[in-house]
Scaffold this motif. Structure first.
Motif, PDB file in Angstrom:
ATOM      1  N   GLY A 179       0.775  -1.238   0.000  1.00 48.47           N
ATOM      2  CA  GLY A 179       0.000   0.000   0.000  1.00 48.47           C
ATOM      3  C   GLY A 179       0.803   1.283   0.000  1.00 48.47           C
ATOM      4  N   ALA A 180       1.954   1.306   0.626  1.00 51.89           N
ATOM      5  CA  ALA A 180       2.745   2.529   0.720  1.00 51.89           C
ATOM      6  C   ALA A 180       3.671   2.733  -0.478  1.00 51.89           C
ATOM      7  CB  ALA A 180       3.570   2.506   1.995  1.00 51.89           C
ATOM      8  N   CYS A 181       3.696   1.814  -1.412  1.00 47.88           N
ATOM      9  CA  CYS A 181       4.601   1.911  -2.566  1.00 47.88           C
ATOM     10  C   CYS A 181       4.226   3.118  -3.428  1.00 47.88           C
ATOM     11  CB  CYS A 181       4.539   0.641  -3.394  1.00 47.88           C
ATOM     12  SG  CYS A 181       5.644   0.645  -4.823  1.00 47.88           S
ATOM     13  N   THR A 182       5.208   3.883  -3.793  1.00 49.82           N
ATOM     14  CA  THR A 182       4.964   5.047  -4.653  1.00 49.82           C
ATOM     15  C   THR A 182       5.446   4.800  -6.077  1.00 49.82           C
ATOM     16  OG1 THR A 182       7.071   6.009  -3.985  1.00 49.82           O
ATOM     17  CG2 THR A 182       5.106   6.681  -2.746  1.00 49.82           C
ATOM     18  N   ILE A 183       6.011   3.656  -6.349  1.00 54.34           N
ATOM     19  CA  ILE A 183       6.500   3.333  -7.687  1.00 54.34           C
ATOM     20  C   ILE A 183       5.404   2.574  -8.422  1.00 54.34           C
ATOM     21  CG2 ILE A 183       8.341   2.230  -9.020  1.00 54.34           C
ATOM     22  CD1 ILE A 183       9.293   4.446  -7.125  1.00 54.34           C
ATOM     23  N   ARG A 184       4.582   3.331  -9.146  1.00 56.03           N
ATOM     24  CA  ARG A 184       3.495   2.704  -9.892  1.00 56.03           C
ATOM     25  C   ARG A 184       3.589   3.145 -11.339  1.00 56.03           C
ATOM     26  NH1 ARG A 184       0.799   3.749  -4.939  1.00 56.03           N
ATOM     27  NH2 ARG A 184      -0.138   5.675  -5.671  1.00 56.03           N
ATOM     28  N   GLN A 185       2.867   2.451 -12.209  1.00 56.02           N
ATOM     29  CA  GLN A 185       2.901   2.750 -13.637  1.00 56.02           C
ATOM     30  C   GLN A 185       2.429   4.166 -13.924  1.00 56.02           C
ATOM     31  OE1 GLN A 185       4.132   0.795 -15.970  1.00 56.02           O
ATOM     32  NE2 GLN A 185       4.511  -0.957 -14.668  1.00 56.02           N
ATOM     33  N   GLY A 186       1.472   4.669 -13.138  1.00 52.40           N
ATOM     34  CA  GLY A 186       1.006   6.037 -13.305  1.00 52.40           C
ATOM     35  C   GLY A 186      -0.135   6.195 -14.291  1.00 52.40           C
ATOM     36  N   ARG A 187      -0.278   5.295 -15.228  1.00 56.34           N
ATOM     37  CA  ARG A 187      -1.357   5.423 -16.204  1.00 56.34           C
ATOM     38  C   ARG A 187      -2.656   4.830 -15.699  1.00 56.34           C
ATOM     39  NH1 ARG A 187       0.765   3.235 -21.809  1.00 56.34           N
ATOM     40  NH2 ARG A 187       0.145   1.394 -20.727  1.00 56.34           N
ATOM     41  N   ARG A 188      -2.579   4.021 -14.661  1.00 54.17           N
ATOM     42  CA  ARG A 188      -3.768   3.349 -14.159  1.00 54.17           C
ATOM     43  C   ARG A 188      -3.967   3.696 -12.696  1.00 54.17           C
ATOM     44  NH1 ARG A 188      -2.000  -2.577 -15.953  1.00 54.17           N
ATOM     45  NH2 ARG A 188      -0.175  -1.881 -14.868  1.00 54.17           N
ATOM     46  N   THR A 189      -5.205   3.845 -12.291  1.00 60.78           N
ATOM     47  CA  THR A 189      -5.516   4.134 -10.898  1.00 60.78           C
ATOM     48  C   THR A 189      -5.549   2.810 -10.142  1.00 60.78           C
ATOM     49  OG1 THR A 189      -6.846   6.004 -11.594  1.00 60.78           O
ATOM     50  CG2 THR A 189      -7.186   5.184  -9.356  1.00 60.78           C
ATOM     51  N   PRO A 190      -4.746   2.677  -9.098  1.00 63.25           N
ATOM     52  CA  PRO A 190      -4.731   1.411  -8.371  1.00 63.25           C
ATOM     53  C   PRO A 190      -5.963   1.262  -7.490  1.00 63.25           C
ATOM     54  CG  PRO A 190      -3.207   2.949  -7.380  1.00 63.25           C
ATOM     55  CD  PRO A 190      -3.755   3.619  -8.609  1.00 63.25           C
ATOM     56  N   SER A 191      -6.354   0.026  -7.264  1.00 61.49           N
ATOM     57  CA  SER A 191      -7.480  -0.295  -6.391  1.00 61.49           C
ATOM     58  C   SER A 191      -6.936  -0.887  -5.095  1.00 61.49           C
ATOM     59  CB  SER A 191      -8.390  -1.334  -7.051  1.00 61.49           C
ATOM     60  OG  SER A 191      -8.835  -0.880  -8.281  1.00 61.49           O
ATOM     61  N   ALA A 192      -7.554  -0.523  -3.993  1.00 63.85           N
ATOM     62  CA  ALA A 192      -7.168  -1.084  -2.703  1.00 63.85           C
ATOM     63  C   ALA A 192      -7.688  -2.515  -2.621  1.00 63.85           C
ATOM     64  CB  ALA A 192      -7.738  -0.243  -1.577  1.00 63.85           C
ATOM     65  N   ILE A 193      -6.831  -3.412  -2.187  1.00 69.34           N
ATOM     66  CA  ILE A 193      -7.236  -4.809  -2.015  1.00 69.34           C
ATOM     67  C   ILE A 193      -6.720  -5.310  -0.672  1.00 69.34           C
ATOM     68  CG2 ILE A 193      -7.388  -5.344  -4.484  1.00 69.34           C
ATOM     69  CD1 ILE A 193      -4.629  -6.646  -4.305  1.00 69.34           C
ATOM     70  N   SER A 194      -7.368  -6.344  -0.184  1.00 71.32           N
ATOM     71  CA  SER A 194      -6.992  -6.935   1.104  1.00 71.32           C
ATOM     72  C   SER A 194      -5.795  -7.869   0.910  1.00 71.32           C
ATOM     73  CB  SER A 194      -8.170  -7.724   1.667  1.00 71.32           C
ATOM     74  OG  SER A 194      -8.407  -8.867   0.864  1.00 71.32           O
ATOM     75  N   PRO A 195      -5.159  -8.261   2.000  1.00 68.39           N
ATOM     76  CA  PRO A 195      -4.057  -9.224   1.873  1.00 68.39           C
ATOM     77  C   PRO A 195      -4.517 -10.545   1.237  1.00 68.39           C
ATOM     78  CG  PRO A 195      -3.998  -8.202   4.041  1.00 68.39           C
ATOM     79  CD  PRO A 195      -5.261  -7.758   3.378  1.00 68.39           C
ATOM     80  N   GLN A 196      -5.723 -10.989   1.568  1.00 65.61           N
ATOM     81  CA  GLN A 196      -6.231 -12.232   0.984  1.00 65.61           C
ATOM     82  C   GLN A 196      -6.400 -12.081  -0.533  1.00 65.61           C
ATOM     83  OE1 GLN A 196      -7.719 -10.642   3.574  1.00 65.61           O
ATOM     84  NE2 GLN A 196      -7.107 -11.968   5.256  1.00 65.61           N
ATOM     85  N   GLN A 197      -6.937 -10.936  -0.948  1.00 71.63           N
ATOM     86  CA  GLN A 197      -7.105 -10.695  -2.377  1.00 71.63           C
ATOM     87  C   GLN A 197      -5.747 -10.592  -3.073  1.00 71.63           C
ATOM     88  OE1 GLN A 197      -9.492  -7.171  -1.828  1.00 71.63           O
ATOM     89  NE2 GLN A 197     -11.314  -8.191  -2.637  1.00 71.63           N
ATOM     90  N   ALA A 198      -4.785  -9.947  -2.425  1.00 70.28           N
ATOM     91  CA  ALA A 198      -3.446  -9.827  -3.010  1.00 70.28           C
ATOM     92  C   ALA A 198      -2.821 -11.208  -3.193  1.00 70.28           C
ATOM     93  CB  ALA A 198      -2.570  -8.947  -2.122  1.00 70.28           C
ATOM     94  N   ARG A 199      -2.965 -12.083  -2.191  1.00 71.46           N
ATOM     95  CA  ARG A 199      -2.441 -13.449  -2.321  1.00 71.46           C
ATOM     96  C   ARG A 199      -3.095 -14.181  -3.491  1.00 71.46           C
ATOM     97  NH1 ARG A 199      -3.055 -13.357   3.111  1.00 71.46           N
ATOM     98  NH2 ARG A 199      -1.107 -13.207   4.241  1.00 71.46           N
ATOM     99  N   MET A 200      -4.429 -14.054  -3.572  1.00 69.59           N
ATOM    100  CA  MET A 200      -5.143 -14.742  -4.636  1.00 69.59           C
ATOM    101  C   MET A 200      -4.706 -14.236  -6.010  1.00 69.59           C
ATOM    102  SD  MET A 200      -9.035 -14.672  -5.964  1.00 69.59           S
ATOM    103  CE  MET A 200      -8.684 -13.046  -6.489  1.00 69.59           C
ATOM    104  N   VAL A 201      -4.612 -12.917  -6.163  1.00 66.65           N
ATOM    105  CA  VAL A 201      -4.267 -12.335  -7.462  1.00 66.65           C
ATOM    106  C   VAL A 201      -2.853 -12.732  -7.870  1.00 66.65           C
ATOM    107  CG1 VAL A 201      -3.818 -10.126  -8.607  1.00 66.65           C
ATOM    108  CG2 VAL A 201      -5.880 -10.415  -7.278  1.00 66.65           C
ATOM    109  N   LEU A 202      -1.945 -12.747  -6.911  1.00 68.46           N
ATOM    110  CA  LEU A 202      -0.553 -13.080  -7.239  1.00 68.46           C
ATOM    111  C   LEU A 202      -0.346 -14.563  -7.526  1.00 68.46           C
ATOM    112  CD1 LEU A 202       1.361 -10.783  -4.737  1.00 68.46           C
ATOM    113  CD2 LEU A 202       1.427 -10.661  -7.234  1.00 68.46           C
ATOM    114  N   THR A 203      -1.151 -15.429  -6.921  1.00 68.37           N
ATOM    115  CA  THR A 203      -0.949 -16.867  -7.119  1.00 68.37           C
ATOM    116  C   THR A 203      -1.841 -17.466  -8.190  1.00 68.37           C
ATOM    117  OG1 THR A 203      -2.491 -17.335  -5.309  1.00 68.37           O
ATOM    118  CG2 THR A 203      -0.135 -17.230  -4.759  1.00 68.37           C
TER     119      THR A 203
END
Length: 138
Positions: free
Chosen positions: A91-115
């Motif tokens: 969440g605190a990362c400031t290095i983003r692509q910039g062209r897309r607005t990021p969506s807040a996700i939970s840790p469970q959702q982040a695990r699911m999306v990454l795996t």
């Protein structure tokens, strides 16, 4: 039109004239459709804009809302043809692509999306969310 001349040269001349008329009518039709679409867009903007009376009314000032800092952020694809991958950040990362607005996700959702291999999300190479999530993507 049963009174057409019988000879080919005059029939060709009439045909050429009619084809020019059809082409001009198509061009005019395209132009008119473009103009119509612009008027529709302007009308939509005008109907969604505040009226003069609403604009003159005193505005109640609300304090700026603080959004809770998200634990993880996900940059989704902007469309099916977007060449950039889905990227997950801490969440605190400031290095983003910039062209897309990021969506807040939970840790469970982040695990699911990454795996999930179907989604094919990538972890940010800077903030390394897979480390904070405790998952091994190797």
């Amino acid at each position: 039109m049963s009174d057409l001349p019988p000879d080919p040269p005059r029939l060709r001349a009439i045909l050429a004239h009619l084809e020019r008329q059809v082409a001009e009518a198509e061009t005019i039709g395209i132009y008119l459709r473009l103009q119509r679409d612009e008027v529709r867009k302007a009308l939509a903007r005008a109907t969604s804009a505040p009226t003069r009376a609403q604009a003159r009314a005193p505005q109640r000032r609300e304090p700026p809302r603080r959004t809770p800092s998200a634990e993880y952020l996900m940059e989704s694809k902007s469309g099916p043809d977007d060449p950039l991958p889905v990227v997950v950040h801490v969440g605190a990362c400031t290095i983003r692509q910039g062209r897309r607005t990021p969506s807040a996700i939970s840790p469970q959702q982040a695990r699911m999306v990454l795996t999930d291999t179907v989604i094919g999300a990538e972890p940010c190479p800077i903030c390394r969310p897979e480390n904070t999530l405790g998952i091994d993507l190797a």
